[in-house]
Design a protein around this motif. Sequence first.
Motif, short mmCIF file in Angstrom:
data_model
loop_
_atom_site.label_atom_id
_atom_site.label_comp_id
_atom_site.label_asym_id
_atom_site.label_seq_id
_atom_site.Cartn_x
_atom_site.Cartn_y
_atom_site.Cartn_z
N ARG A 183 37.04 -34.68 -28.37
CA ARG A 183 35.75 -34.93 -27.57
C ARG A 183 34.97 -33.80 -26.89
NH1 ARG A 183 34.49 -40.13 -27.07
NH2 ARG A 183 33.57 -39.92 -25.13
N LYS A 184 33.68 -33.55 -27.16
CA LYS A 184 33.30 -32.09 -26.75
C LYS A 184 32.42 -32.17 -25.43
CE LYS A 184 33.41 -31.19 -31.78
NZ LYS A 184 33.97 -32.47 -32.15
N LYS A 185 32.32 -31.25 -24.76
CA LYS A 185 31.39 -31.01 -23.76
C LYS A 185 30.01 -30.95 -24.21
CE LYS A 185 34.97 -29.20 -20.56
NZ LYS A 185 35.06 -28.24 -19.60
N VAL A 186 29.11 -31.36 -23.58
CA VAL A 186 27.68 -31.06 -23.86
C VAL A 186 26.93 -30.38 -22.82
CG1 VAL A 186 25.44 -32.21 -24.87
CG2 VAL A 186 27.70 -33.25 -25.71
N SER A 187 25.89 -29.42 -22.86
CA SER A 187 25.43 -28.89 -21.76
C SER A 187 24.13 -28.43 -22.24
CB SER A 187 25.99 -27.62 -21.41
OG SER A 187 27.29 -27.75 -21.09
N LEU A 188 22.86 -28.79 -21.44
CA LEU A 188 21.47 -28.33 -21.74
C LEU A 188 21.30 -27.02 -21.35
CD1 LEU A 188 18.60 -28.98 -22.69
CD2 LEU A 188 18.25 -29.58 -20.13
N GLU A 189 20.74 -26.11 -22.33
CA GLU A 189 20.28 -24.69 -21.93
C GLU A 189 18.91 -24.73 -21.91
OE1 GLU A 189 22.59 -21.98 -24.39
OE2 GLU A 189 24.48 -22.30 -23.51
N ILE A 190 18.37 -24.04 -20.70
CA ILE A 190 16.83 -24.07 -20.77
C ILE A 190 16.52 -22.49 -20.57
CG2 ILE A 190 14.87 -24.51 -19.21
CD1 ILE A 190 16.00 -27.01 -18.38
N ILE A 191 15.70 -21.88 -21.59
CA ILE A 191 15.55 -20.44 -21.50
C ILE A 191 13.96 -20.34 -21.48
CG2 ILE A 191 15.94 -18.46 -23.26
CD1 ILE A 191 17.71 -20.59 -24.74
N PRO A 192 13.70 -19.53 -20.46
CA PRO A 192 12.25 -19.23 -20.17
C PRO A 192 11.81 -18.21 -21.20
CG PRO A 192 13.69 -18.18 -18.58
CD PRO A 192 14.55 -19.09 -19.46
N LEU A 193 10.64 -18.52 -21.93
CA LEU A 193 10.09 -17.72 -22.90
C LEU A 193 8.81 -17.10 -22.26
CD1 LEU A 193 9.90 -20.24 -25.89
CD2 LEU A 193 11.69 -18.63 -25.29
N GLN A 235 19.26 -21.17 -17.49
CA GLN A 235 19.55 -22.16 -16.85
C GLN A 235 20.60 -23.32 -17.80
OE1 GLN A 235 16.49 -24.50 -14.90
NE2 GLN A 235 14.94 -22.70 -15.30
N ILE A 236 21.85 -23.52 -17.07
CA ILE A 236 22.98 -24.42 -17.88
C ILE A 236 22.94 -25.55 -17.01
CG2 ILE A 236 24.98 -24.57 -18.59
CD1 ILE A 236 25.18 -21.79 -18.87
N HIS A 237 22.65 -26.74 -17.68
CA HIS A 237 23.05 -27.88 -16.85
C HIS A 237 23.99 -28.70 -17.67
CE1 HIS A 237 18.97 -27.89 -14.80
NE2 HIS A 237 18.59 -27.27 -15.73
N LYS A 238 25.16 -28.95 -16.96
CA LYS A 238 26.15 -29.56 -17.63
C LYS A 238 25.78 -31.03 -17.64
CE LYS A 238 29.74 -26.21 -16.45
NZ LYS A 238 31.02 -26.04 -15.71
N LEU A 239 25.86 -31.89 -18.78
CA LEU A 239 25.64 -33.21 -19.04
C LEU A 239 26.95 -34.01 -19.10
CD1 LEU A 239 23.27 -33.04 -21.78
CD2 LEU A 239 22.92 -33.05 -19.34
N ARG A 240 26.87 -35.10 -18.15
CA ARG A 240 27.91 -36.18 -18.01
C ARG A 240 28.39 -36.87 -19.58
NH1 ARG A 240 24.57 -37.67 -14.18
NH2 ARG A 240 24.17 -39.79 -15.12
N GLY A 241 29.60 -36.97 -19.43
CA GLY A 241 29.88 -37.84 -20.84
C GLY A 241 30.45 -36.43 -21.99
N ARG A 242 31.15 -36.87 -22.93
CA ARG A 242 31.50 -36.11 -24.01
C ARG A 242 31.13 -37.10 -25.25
NH1 ARG A 242 36.73 -32.31 -23.00
NH2 ARG A 242 36.34 -31.83 -20.71
N THR A 243 31.05 -36.27 -26.40
CA THR A 243 30.64 -36.50 -27.64
C THR A 243 32.06 -36.56 -28.73
OG1 THR A 243 29.39 -36.74 -29.37
CG2 THR A 243 29.78 -34.44 -28.55
N SER A 244 32.19 -37.66 -29.39
CA SER A 244 33.24 -37.66 -30.56
C SER A 244 32.73 -37.04 -31.72
CB SER A 244 33.94 -38.94 -30.45
OG SER A 244 33.07 -39.84 -30.87
#
Length: 301
Positions: A183-193, A235-244
């Motif tokens: 089960r994998k961790k998921v994170s949102l990455e926000i990159i300023p252009l 910017q890294i936002h760790k999201l709750r939950g994991r995916t299978s």
Amino acid sequence: MQGWLLKRGPTIAYAWHRRFFVLDRNGIAFFADDAQQHKKGYVKLEPGAQAIAFSNPEAPGDCIKHHPEKPFGFVIDADPTAGKKRTLHYFDALDQETLDSWLGAIADMALGLLFQPGDLVKVNQSFMSDSKTKVSIDEGQLGMVLRSDDEGDVLLDLQGHAAPQWVFAANQDMLSREPDIERKKVSLEIIPLNTVIMHWALRVGSGVRSYCYEFEADGVCVGKQSALNKGATTQIHKLRGRTSKTHRQMITWAKRFGEIHMYSAIGDSPILRGKNCQDFVFELCKFLEIDTGQLPMRQAK
């Protein structure tokens, strides 16, 4: 699949013998009896293996000689990449229904041997890549298949290499498929252009097994890093939950997303079928069964 077939020896001078065959995930075992007590041999199928009816004009070897007296015969080319040194295996199914069943079962099994986009791989023996600019691919390196072509060649994203590398089918015996069951961790990455526009990407997994999924003007991209990160602070936002979900499932989904939707910076548009990077992340989170309520407000919808 299993059942009785006739099998010929290694050359046309050999006789045909009735054997009981059992197809497993790696090849075909054959026995003198259907109780499978007296094993006579095993035909290992390599990626790209083919089963071809004698009636096929392109059937190799002795097929054209055998076809008149054995109209329901077929040949197994267990390793087409071996060239002239390869061994061909000849069989007679005795009727059309049995022939069709074996051809279909072997084709399905062989397809599963081929590396597919999203497969995790490990290098078992060092060799040179088949890219235009060749590089050394070293034993123990880990990676993921990004793309495969009709020839069975694959483009790999490999640990320790900045650019993806092509590996032709002939060299793939030096790779092994790794399980993708965690089960994998998921994170949102926000990159300023720039000072206003923020690019979103979704990172799935951790460590050397983490990959970045994103949607931009060139379409869907998957890799170790965002294609749009030119050195800006992410910017890294760790999201709750994991995916299978497996990476193979994710790449299949992402490819389909890219086929359906055109990229549009303004975002979701039912008229233009346009989507932007933030729409992509939102939809991918839903596919991964990650709560989208954790995502920041999108700049455009």
